[in-house]
Design a protein around this motif. Sequence first.
Motif, PDB file in Angstrom:
ATOM      1  N   GLU A   1       2.149   2.006  -3.092  1.00 27.20           N
ATOM      2  CA  GLU A   1       1.395   2.637  -4.269  1.00 27.20           C
ATOM      3  C   GLU A   1       1.325   4.239  -4.071  1.00 27.20           C
ATOM      4  O   GLU A   1       1.182   4.347  -5.235  1.00 27.20           O
ATOM      5  N   VAL A   2       0.796   4.118  -3.379  1.00 31.39           N
ATOM      6  CA  VAL A   2       0.672   5.778  -2.459  1.00 31.39           C
ATOM      7  C   VAL A   2       1.978   6.682  -2.695  1.00 31.39           C
ATOM      8  O   VAL A   2       1.979   7.448  -3.190  1.00 31.39           O
TER       9      VAL A   2
ATOM     10  N   GLU B   1       0.382  -0.989   0.104  1.00 29.94           N
ATOM     11  CA  GLU B   1      -0.257   0.127   0.314  1.00 29.94           C
ATOM     12  C   GLU B   1       1.089   1.319   0.115  1.00 29.94           C
ATOM     13  O   GLU B   1       0.559   2.335  -0.949  1.00 29.94           O
ATOM     14  N   ILE B   2       2.035   0.984   0.602  1.00 27.75           N
ATOM     15  CA  ILE B   2       3.042   2.241   0.906  1.00 27.75           C
ATOM     16  C   ILE B   2       3.631   2.314  -0.261  1.00 27.75           C
ATOM     17  O   ILE B   2       3.893   3.577  -1.294  1.00 27.75           O
TER      18      ILE B   2
END
Lengths: 218, 334
Positions: free
Chosen positions: B231-232, B228-229
């Motif tokens: 992707e951000v 997720e990190i």
Amino acid sequence: MIRFDNVGLRYGNGPEILRDVTFHVLPGSFHFLTGPSGAGKTTLLRLLFMSLRPTRGLIFVFGENVSDLSAGGRSELRRRIGIVFQDFRLLDHLTTWENVALPLRVMGKKESQYKDDVTDLLRWVGLGERINAYPEILSGGEKQRAAIARAVIGRPELLLADEPTGNVDPVIGNRLLRLFVELNRLGTSVIIATHDHALMDQLNAPRLMLHNGHLHVR
Amino acid sequence: MPVTLLSDIRDYPWTNLLTGILPVRVAARLPSRFQSKQAPIVPAASVAGNALTVVIAIMSFLACLTAGAVYMVNQSAQAWVNDISSEITVELDPVNEADIEKKMTLVSLFLAKQKGITEVKPLTAEDSAKLLEPWLGQSSALQALPIPRLIAVEIDRSNPPDIDLIKTALSQNFEGVTLDDHRRWQAEIRTLTRSAALGGIAVLGLVAAATIAVIVSATRSAMASNREIIEVLHFVGAHERFISSEFERHFLGLGVRAGLMGAVAAAIAFLLLPLMTHMLGGGTVTTAETQRLIGSGELDLPGYFLCVLVVIVVACLCMITSRLGVIRVLKSYA
């Protein structure tokens, strides 16, 4: 600035979510992207943000054909775009201030160059008291404002927002819309995906209507 | 790649490295200039667990032990070769010789006259018998055995004699006299040293391969848990290089920390080695044999420098492997 030519998209072997989508976004323009739930608003935003590739057709972002871009080229273009996600995508281990400063940190700027700008923006969106708070203790509305602040901190040329006022009360919603309008006046093109008619009625901006995978401009 | 790596090294926040190596509580007490003002984008706890640190520390320990042991064997063998290459031995066959002592004197005088010979030392019958004691033990039976008599001859290494000429002269003038210039022994010692070095390189290669495999696996796992990190970071315009540097910084800290742990443990082992050799020697002969092979068992300063080198190599291996691993996974995401 943005050009879609007969763009189609399907996931795997499923039906086409978007069909023959063709439109232009000019520099300094303001658009609402609307349509019923499941019409493909988020998918269209993801195409605009280059996190999806079209099944067919051509997409030009800032004059570049996204199909020809390398990973590095896509990153460069994304730095010129701010995006607000429906689910915020804040990093839980960073404070609100650090989350908002993230795009500037990624660009390699020094903290001293943006320290005051980040604090001022957080105050402006009503998060002055939550600067050192972590996302898990923020309310939905506060997370939304932090996500918007992160999207606009780098003064993007294009701002994409997916239901940016979905989790905030009307007063804060109006304030955020003013922020988008202000950015637009400064030259940023804005596309807001929403089905909030009250919000769209406040501005005389063209609406990109998605229905059954087709796009109509109204 | 080299240019990228150099610029990465230049841009690396070295002052923060100390805080990355030290435990959190200790790091928090460091002066402010060593403290990172912002939290790492990829949280340290999600990358480097204690188990991974222990595994890399063990790898580093094994690498230090191997490098140190090979170094000691090499040093000992070199000293041995130096010793025997400045000496030749003349052997007198005692069979059918009524007056062996007279012959010893004659041969010694002959050798002393030769150019390039600095010292001639005839060994007594007792000296020759003593050389056999470690294998045959102290026994009066040794007196009855026809033990060859030896003359130790020291040569001038800067102006060596013509060994072949002396060998021919000895065989012409004296019956039953042979000269050993230790070439066979030198060759065997060199073979032994090379074998030890090759064995050491093979062990170091295996340790490096295991370390790489562990880091590759840990990198993939760290990336999966931080997807997720990543992707951000992509969404805010981070380049692959930026994302990989966020991961490799943790792996560099891990490599330095674990490498130091392994090297310190190995250094303690080397410090205790002479004592352990003495305690576990298994008798005078075994101890003497061990010391002949690896010397006194004490590692000198350049030997300890090898341990420092191992720490640097382990840290670089962790950093470079994680970098390549992250870039590979990012390409697969793309």
